[in-house]
Motif scaffolding. Structure first.
Motif, PDB file in Angstrom:
ATOM      1  N   UNK A  25      -5.216  11.241  20.941  1.00  0.00           N
ATOM      2  CA  UNK A  25      -5.547  12.221  22.084  1.00  0.00           C
ATOM      3  C   UNK A  25      -5.444  11.774  23.370  1.00  0.00           C
ATOM      4  N   UNK A  26      -5.395  10.289  23.522  1.00  0.00           N
ATOM      5  CA  UNK A  26      -5.517   9.973  24.853  1.00  0.00           C
ATOM      6  C   UNK A  26      -4.070   9.359  25.218  1.00  0.00           C
ATOM      7  N   UNK A  27      -3.229   9.574  24.296  1.00  0.00           N
ATOM      8  CA  UNK A  27      -1.721   9.677  24.898  1.00  0.00           C
ATOM      9  C   UNK A  27      -1.276   8.140  24.204  1.00  0.00           C
ATOM     10  N   UNK A  28      -1.995   7.282  23.567  1.00  0.00           N
ATOM     11  CA  UNK A  28      -1.667   6.085  23.080  1.00  0.00           C
ATOM     12  C   UNK A  28      -0.709   6.279  21.749  1.00  0.00           C
ATOM     13  N   UNK A  29       0.003   5.429  21.549  1.00  0.00           N
ATOM     14  CA  UNK A  29       0.782   5.550  20.023  1.00  0.00           C
ATOM     15  C   UNK A  29      -0.220   4.829  19.105  1.00  0.00           C
ATOM     16  N   UNK A  30      -0.283   5.466  18.124  1.00  0.00           N
ATOM     17  CA  UNK A  30      -0.909   4.879  16.804  1.00  0.00           C
ATOM     18  C   UNK A  30      -0.493   3.748  16.291  1.00  0.00           C
ATOM     19  N   UNK A  31      -1.167   2.848  16.095  1.00  0.00           N
ATOM     20  CA  UNK A  31      -0.810   1.639  15.422  1.00  0.00           C
ATOM     21  C   UNK A  31      -0.571   1.850  14.037  1.00  0.00           C
ATOM     22  N   UNK A  32       0.600   1.444  13.426  1.00  0.00           N
ATOM     23  CA  UNK A  32       0.725   1.672  11.981  1.00  0.00           C
ATOM     24  C   UNK A  32       0.566   0.695  11.207  1.00  0.00           C
ATOM     25  N   UNK A  33      -0.059   0.504  10.079  1.00  0.00           N
ATOM     26  CA  UNK A  33      -0.460  -0.647   9.487  1.00  0.00           C
ATOM     27  C   UNK A  33       0.210  -0.737   8.295  1.00  0.00           C
ATOM     28  N   UNK A  34       1.076  -1.473   7.728  1.00  0.00           N
ATOM     29  CA  UNK A  34       1.866  -1.449   6.548  1.00  0.00           C
ATOM     30  C   UNK A  34       0.911  -2.557   5.539  1.00  0.00           C
ATOM     31  N   UNK A  35       1.674  -2.761   4.400  1.00  0.00           N
ATOM     32  CA  UNK A  35       1.054  -3.754   3.528  1.00  0.00           C
ATOM     33  C   UNK A  35       1.016  -4.968   3.827  1.00  0.00           C
ATOM     34  N   UNK A  36       1.458  -5.549   4.733  1.00  0.00           N
ATOM     35  CA  UNK A  36       1.583  -6.947   5.421  1.00  0.00           C
ATOM     36  C   UNK A  36       0.337  -7.039   6.116  1.00  0.00           C
ATOM     37  N   UNK A  37      -0.047  -6.087   6.719  1.00  0.00           N
ATOM     38  CA  UNK A  37      -1.031  -6.067   7.959  1.00  0.00           C
ATOM     39  C   UNK A  37      -2.397  -6.433   7.508  1.00  0.00           C
ATOM     40  N   UNK A  38      -3.439  -6.090   8.604  1.00  0.00           N
ATOM     41  CA  UNK A  38      -4.898  -6.198   8.091  1.00  0.00           C
ATOM     42  C   UNK A  38      -5.283  -4.823   7.722  1.00  0.00           C
ATOM     43  N   UNK A  39      -4.752  -4.134   7.082  1.00  0.00           N
ATOM     44  CA  UNK A  39      -5.130  -2.829   6.694  1.00  0.00           C
ATOM     45  C   UNK A  39      -5.988  -2.878   5.575  1.00  0.00           C
ATOM     46  N   UNK A  40      -6.955  -1.976   5.632  1.00  0.00           N
ATOM     47  CA  UNK A  40      -8.132  -1.839   4.690  1.00  0.00           C
ATOM     48  C   UNK A  40      -7.808  -0.882   3.576  1.00  0.00           C
ATOM     49  N   UNK A  41      -6.646  -1.062   3.045  1.00  0.00           N
ATOM     50  CA  UNK A  41      -6.239  -0.314   1.890  1.00  0.00           C
ATOM     51  C   UNK A  41      -6.727  -0.789   0.605  1.00  0.00           C
ATOM     52  N   UNK A  42      -7.397  -0.033  -0.260  1.00  0.00           N
ATOM     53  CA  UNK A  42      -8.166  -0.704  -1.374  1.00  0.00           C
ATOM     54  C   UNK A  42      -6.957  -0.746  -2.154  1.00  0.00           C
ATOM     55  N   UNK A  43      -7.407  -1.738  -3.113  1.00  0.00           N
ATOM     56  CA  UNK A  43      -6.414  -2.178  -4.418  1.00  0.00           C
ATOM     57  C   UNK A  43      -6.310  -1.162  -5.261  1.00  0.00           C
ATOM     58  N   UNK A  44      -5.206  -0.632  -5.789  1.00  0.00           N
ATOM     59  CA  UNK A  44      -5.024   0.509  -6.748  1.00  0.00           C
ATOM     60  C   UNK A  44      -5.174  -0.054  -7.932  1.00  0.00           C
ATOM     61  N   UNK A  45      -5.968   0.507  -8.915  1.00  0.00           N
ATOM     62  CA  UNK A  45      -6.186   0.053 -10.032  1.00  0.00           C
ATOM     63  C   UNK A  45      -5.577   0.836 -11.276  1.00  0.00           C
ATOM     64  N   UNK A  46      -5.008   0.535 -11.969  1.00  0.00           N
ATOM     65  CA  UNK A  46      -4.145   1.120 -13.136  1.00  0.00           C
ATOM     66  C   UNK A  46      -4.713   1.142 -14.324  1.00  0.00           C
ATOM     67  N   UNK A  47      -4.162   2.354 -15.653  1.00  0.00           N
ATOM     68  CA  UNK A  47      -4.918   2.009 -16.972  1.00  0.00           C
ATOM     69  C   UNK A  47      -3.729   2.699 -17.606  1.00  0.00           C
ATOM     70  N   UNK A  48      -3.727   2.405 -19.038  1.00  0.00           N
ATOM     71  CA  UNK A  48      -2.724   2.897 -19.929  1.00  0.00           C
ATOM     72  C   UNK A  48      -3.598   3.820 -20.572  1.00  0.00           C
ATOM     73  N   UNK A  49      -2.792   5.192 -20.615  1.00  0.00           N
ATOM     74  CA  UNK A  49      -3.310   6.249 -21.458  1.00  0.00           C
ATOM     75  C   UNK A  49      -2.891   6.109 -22.783  1.00  0.00           C
ATOM     76  N   UNK A  50      -3.594   6.953 -23.708  1.00  0.00           N
ATOM     77  CA  UNK A  50      -3.134   6.713 -25.193  1.00  0.00           C
ATOM     78  C   UNK A  50      -2.180   6.911 -25.379  1.00  0.00           C
ATOM     79  N   UNK A  51      -1.105   7.815 -24.885  1.00  0.00           N
ATOM     80  CA  UNK A  51       0.318   8.115 -25.003  1.00  0.00           C
ATOM     81  C   UNK A  51       1.087   7.115 -24.496  1.00  0.00           C
ATOM     82  N   UNK A  52       0.697   6.057 -23.779  1.00  0.00           N
ATOM     83  CA  UNK A  52       1.501   4.879 -23.504  1.00  0.00           C
ATOM     84  C   UNK A  52       2.079   5.036 -22.177  1.00  0.00           C
ATOM     85  N   UNK A  53       1.394   6.188 -21.209  1.00  0.00           N
ATOM     86  CA  UNK A  53       1.813   6.195 -19.771  1.00  0.00           C
ATOM     87  C   UNK A  53       0.762   5.531 -18.960  1.00  0.00           C
TER      88      UNK A  53
END
Length: 150
Positions: A25-53
């Motif tokens: 809103x103040x005209x500054x460019x937003x800083x984009x954070x990727x996977x290599x930066x200090x982003x606060x992206x939580x770790x994705x948790x995975x599971x295997x469904x009964x059908x194998x997916x």
């Protein structure tokens, strides 16, 4: 002859005007954070469904995964609350004290087909307030001895 509107076509598929969403809103460019930066992206948790997916694990919520099922026989009807991800074998174990039948003696039908013990309720489409039929084996009647003719 039909005239195409290239401007409209281009906007729909990202070829037309580009909107700048990276400015704050103040005209500054937003800083984009990727996977290599200090982003606060939580770790994705995975599971295997009964059908194998392999799927992303859902957020655990209290009470949402319980469904109520009406299990009907020819004589009686039982209303049960079970976990949506349980199997038909687990449902037979719950029904065993109510009906007095061993799980091996029970035959559960859903949508006109007999279901195996290893099938999961949610995988075959059993939802809240659905009806499952329980078929009981016929009672054993002792055979009368046949008369021997001499």
């Amino acid at each position: 002859m039909m005239k195409l509107k290239p401007k409209r076509f281009g906007i729909r598929f990202g070829l037309g005007k580009s909107r700048s969403r990276s400015n704050n809103s103040d005209g500054r460019k937003a800083q984009q954070k990727g996977f290599g930066g200090n982003s606060n992206i939580s770790e994705t948790k995975w599971e295997i469904r009964p059908g194998g997916m392999l799927v992303q694990r859902r957020q655990e919520s209290a009470g949402e995964d319980l469904i109520s099922i009406r299990v009907s026989t020819f004589a009686r009807s039982h209303l049960l609350s079970v976990d949506a991800t349980s199997t038909f074998g687990e449902l037979k174990m719950v029904l065993s004290p109510l009906t007095g039948l061993e799980p091996k003696e029970q035959r559960l039908l859903f949508r006109g087909r007999e279901r195996e013990e290893c099938e999961h309720l949610h995988m075959v489409g059993v939802g809240d307030r659905d009806k499952v039929f329980l078929l009981q084996p016929p009672p054993l009647v002792p055979l009368a001895p046949t008369p021997v003719l001499s």
